[in-house]
Design an enzyme around this catalytic site. Structure first.
Site, PDB file in Angstrom:
ATOM      1  N   HIS A  46       0.824  -1.120  -0.065  1.00 42.77           N
ATOM      2  CA  HIS A  46       0.149  -0.063   0.076  1.00 42.77           C
ATOM      3  C   HIS A  46       1.057   1.204  -0.165  1.00 42.77           C
ATOM      4  O   HIS A  46       1.828   1.015   0.562  1.00 42.77           O
ATOM      5  CB  HIS A  46      -0.799   0.115   1.146  1.00 42.77           C
ATOM      6  CG  HIS A  46      -2.036  -1.128   1.238  1.00 42.77           C
ATOM      7  ND1 HIS A  46      -2.878  -1.126   2.198  1.00 42.77           N
ATOM      8  CD2 HIS A  46      -2.246  -2.117   0.567  1.00 42.77           C
ATOM      9  CE1 HIS A  46      -3.829  -2.073   2.040  1.00 42.77           C
ATOM     10  NE2 HIS A  46      -3.409  -2.849   0.756  1.00 42.77           N
ATOM     11  N   GLU A  48       1.023   3.759   1.768  1.00 40.86           N
ATOM     12  CA  GLU A  48       1.737   4.208   3.432  1.00 40.86           C
ATOM     13  C   GLU A  48       2.950   3.203   3.747  1.00 40.86           C
ATOM     14  O   GLU A  48       3.693   3.634   4.206  1.00 40.86           O
ATOM     15  CB  GLU A  48       0.402   4.125   4.152  1.00 40.86           C
ATOM     16  CG  GLU A  48      -0.676   4.952   3.921  1.00 40.86           C
ATOM     17  CD  GLU A  48      -1.793   4.101   3.203  1.00 40.86           C
ATOM     18  OE1 GLU A  48      -1.627   3.455   2.246  1.00 40.86           O
ATOM     19  OE2 GLU A  48      -2.883   4.242   3.862  1.00 40.86           O
ATOM     20  N   CYS A  76      -5.933   1.588   5.997  1.00 41.32           N
ATOM     21  CA  CYS A  76      -6.654   0.423   6.600  1.00 41.32           C
ATOM     22  C   CYS A  76      -5.925  -0.062   7.879  1.00 41.32           C
ATOM     23  O   CYS A  76      -4.925   0.647   8.243  1.00 41.32           O
ATOM     24  CB  CYS A  76      -6.475  -0.766   5.584  1.00 41.32           C
ATOM     25  SG  CYS A  76      -4.569  -1.378   5.036  1.00 41.32           S
ATOM     26  N   CYS A  79      -2.029  -0.413   7.631  1.00 37.20           N
ATOM     27  CA  CYS A  79      -1.178   0.611   7.525  1.00 37.20           C
ATOM     28  C   CYS A  79      -1.225   1.403   8.621  1.00 37.20           C
ATOM     29  O   CYS A  79      -0.288   2.178   9.189  1.00 37.20           O
ATOM     30  CB  CYS A  79      -1.580   1.326   6.364  1.00 37.20           C
ATOM     31  SG  CYS A  79      -1.467   0.667   4.631  1.00 37.20           S
TER      32      CYS A  79
END
Length: 143
Positions: A46, A48, A76, A79
């Site tokens: 992701h 992040e 999420c 993260c």
């Protein structure tokens, strides 16, 4: 957030879900990135997570105290907890995520009482622009 949105557009150009992120220490950009799970064949890639990894390498430390992470979509749980473990000071996100948002929408892991570190959170920054990019991406996919 404008820079994070440009990074999200880069993700979209690569066929990834359009999420972009960057990490700042004061006014200095330490790391930036966009979603790459498809291209990297890595479910944890992701935006992040990639930013936290790059910042840790650059600074020589996984602890990123005093930093601010900007991201176009509410993080999420994966993260969110990575940001807690990295000791990110502040999170600024664009669009809320009513399905998996872990920073206030569905749950709030980054400010949970039992954790020894909590992030300052500002959500909804350029939310319409960030959300429109995501909605457009998924609408085009459904075709």
């Amino acid at each position: 957030m404008s820079r994070a949105l440009a990074l999200a557009q880069e993700a979209q150009a690569h066929g990834e879900v359009p999420v972009g992120a960057l990490l700042l220490a004061g006014d200095e950009v330490i790391a930036e990135g966009w979603n790459q799970p498809i291209g990297l064949h890595d479910a944890s890639a992701h935006a992040e997570m990639l930013v936290l990894r790059e910042a840790g390498r650059k600074l020589g430390n996984y602890r990123l105290s005093g930093t601010t992470l900007y991201v176009t979509l509410e993080p999420c749980p994966m993260c969110a907890m990575a940001m807690v473990h990295a000791r990110v000071q502040r999170l600024v996100f664009g669009a809320p995520d009513p399905r998996t948002g872990a920073c206030g929408s569905v749950m709030n892991l980054v400010q949970h009482d039992v954790l020894n570190h909590r992030l300052e959170v500002t959500g909804g920054v350029m939310a319409e622009e960030c959300g429109a990019l995501l909605r457009g991406f998924f609408a085009a996919r459904r075709g």
